[in-house]
Design a protein around this motif. Structure first.
Motif, PDB file in Angstrom:
ATOM      1  N   ARG A  36      46.908  59.351 114.343  1.00 41.31           N
ATOM      2  CA  ARG A  36      45.884  58.304 113.962  1.00 41.31           C
ATOM      3  C   ARG A  36      46.042  57.188 114.656  1.00 41.31           C
ATOM      4  O   ARG A  36      47.156  56.909 115.203  1.00 41.31           O
ATOM      5  N   GLN A  37      44.817  56.522 114.518  1.00 39.33           N
ATOM      6  CA  GLN A  37      44.697  55.223 115.527  1.00 39.33           C
ATOM      7  C   GLN A  37      44.132  54.220 114.685  1.00 39.33           C
ATOM      8  O   GLN A  37      42.905  54.297 114.611  1.00 39.33           O
ATOM      9  N   ALA A  38      44.904  53.039 114.241  1.00 44.68           N
ATOM     10  CA  ALA A  38      44.113  52.141 113.360  1.00 44.68           C
ATOM     11  C   ALA A  38      43.638  50.879 114.431  1.00 44.68           C
ATOM     12  O   ALA A  38      44.275  51.023 115.642  1.00 44.68           O
ATOM     13  N   THR A  87      43.771  53.484 106.739  1.00 43.91           N
ATOM     14  CA  THR A  87      42.558  53.490 107.404  1.00 43.91           C
ATOM     15  C   THR A  87      42.726  53.571 109.172  1.00 43.91           C
ATOM     16  O   THR A  87      43.655  52.879 109.717  1.00 43.91           O
ATOM     17  N   ALA A  88      41.985  54.458 109.541  1.00 47.34           N
ATOM     18  CA  ALA A  88      42.148  54.871 110.848  1.00 47.34           C
ATOM     19  C   ALA A  88      41.409  55.999 111.477  1.00 47.34           C
ATOM     20  O   ALA A  88      40.732  56.570 110.466  1.00 47.34           O
ATOM     21  N   GLN A 108      36.734  59.214 111.170  1.00 50.72           N
ATOM     22  CA  GLN A 108      37.136  58.289 110.767  1.00 50.72           C
ATOM     23  C   GLN A 108      37.500  58.219 109.200  1.00 50.72           C
ATOM     24  O   GLN A 108      36.891  58.764 108.394  1.00 50.72           O
ATOM     25  N   VAL A 109      38.572  57.587 108.687  1.00 46.60           N
ATOM     26  CA  VAL A 109      39.085  57.681 107.324  1.00 46.60           C
ATOM     27  C   VAL A 109      39.134  56.069 106.938  1.00 46.60           C
ATOM     28  O   VAL A 109      39.831  55.642 107.654  1.00 46.60           O
TER      29      VAL A 109
END
Length: 113
Positions: A36-38, A87-88, A108-109
Motif C-alpha cells: 500500500r501507498q499512502a 487509508t492508501a 483505493q481504500v
C-alpha cells in the motif's frame, strides 16, 4: 501476457471491514501479496503469501488476513477493524517462477474517522 487486477476497494468507516481481491494470469506465480501507498509516503508491504506461509506488516497483524486460491491464481485480503491510517492505494504484487515481479494498478481504500 501477464495481468494483475485488483478489486474491492472503497470507502468505509473506522472499525469496518473490506475485502480486496486480486486475480493474476499469464504466468505461474509463487509469492503474491499486497502493498500500500499512502499520500506522501513510500509504498510498504502489507501481507504476502507463499504456499501456506504468510507474512504481515506489524501494523496489520491480527486485523488483516491474506488468503489464496491456487486453482484460480487469486488472492484476497480481508481487512477488519480498519483505521484511518489504513487509508492508501493498495497494490497487488505477484512474482513468477522466473523471479519477475508484476504489479496491479491499485485500488483505493479510504477509512473515515
Amino acid at each position: 501476457q501477464v495481468q494483475v487486477v485488483e478489486s474491492g476497494g472503497g470507502l468505509v468507516q473506522a472499525g469496518g471491514s473490506l475485502r480486496l481481491s486480486c486475480a493474476a494470469s499469464g504466468s505461474i506465480f509463487n509469492t503474491m501479496g499486497w502493498y500500500r501507498q499512502a499520500p506522501g509516503k513510500e509504498r510498504e508491504l502489507v501481507a504476502t503469501i507463499l504456499g501456506t506461509t504468510t507474512n504481515y506488516a506489524d501494523s496489520v497483524k491480527g486485523r488483516f488476513t491474506i488468503s489464496r486460491d491456487n486453482a484460480k491464481n487469486t488472492i484476497s485480503l480481508l481487512m477488519n477493524s480498519l483505521k484511518p491510517e489504513d487509508t492508501a492505494v493498495y497494490y497487488c504484487n505477484a512474482k513468477n517462477n522466473r523471479a519477475f515481479t508484476f504489479w496491479g494498478r491499485g485500488t483505493q481504500v479510504t477509512v473515515s474517522s
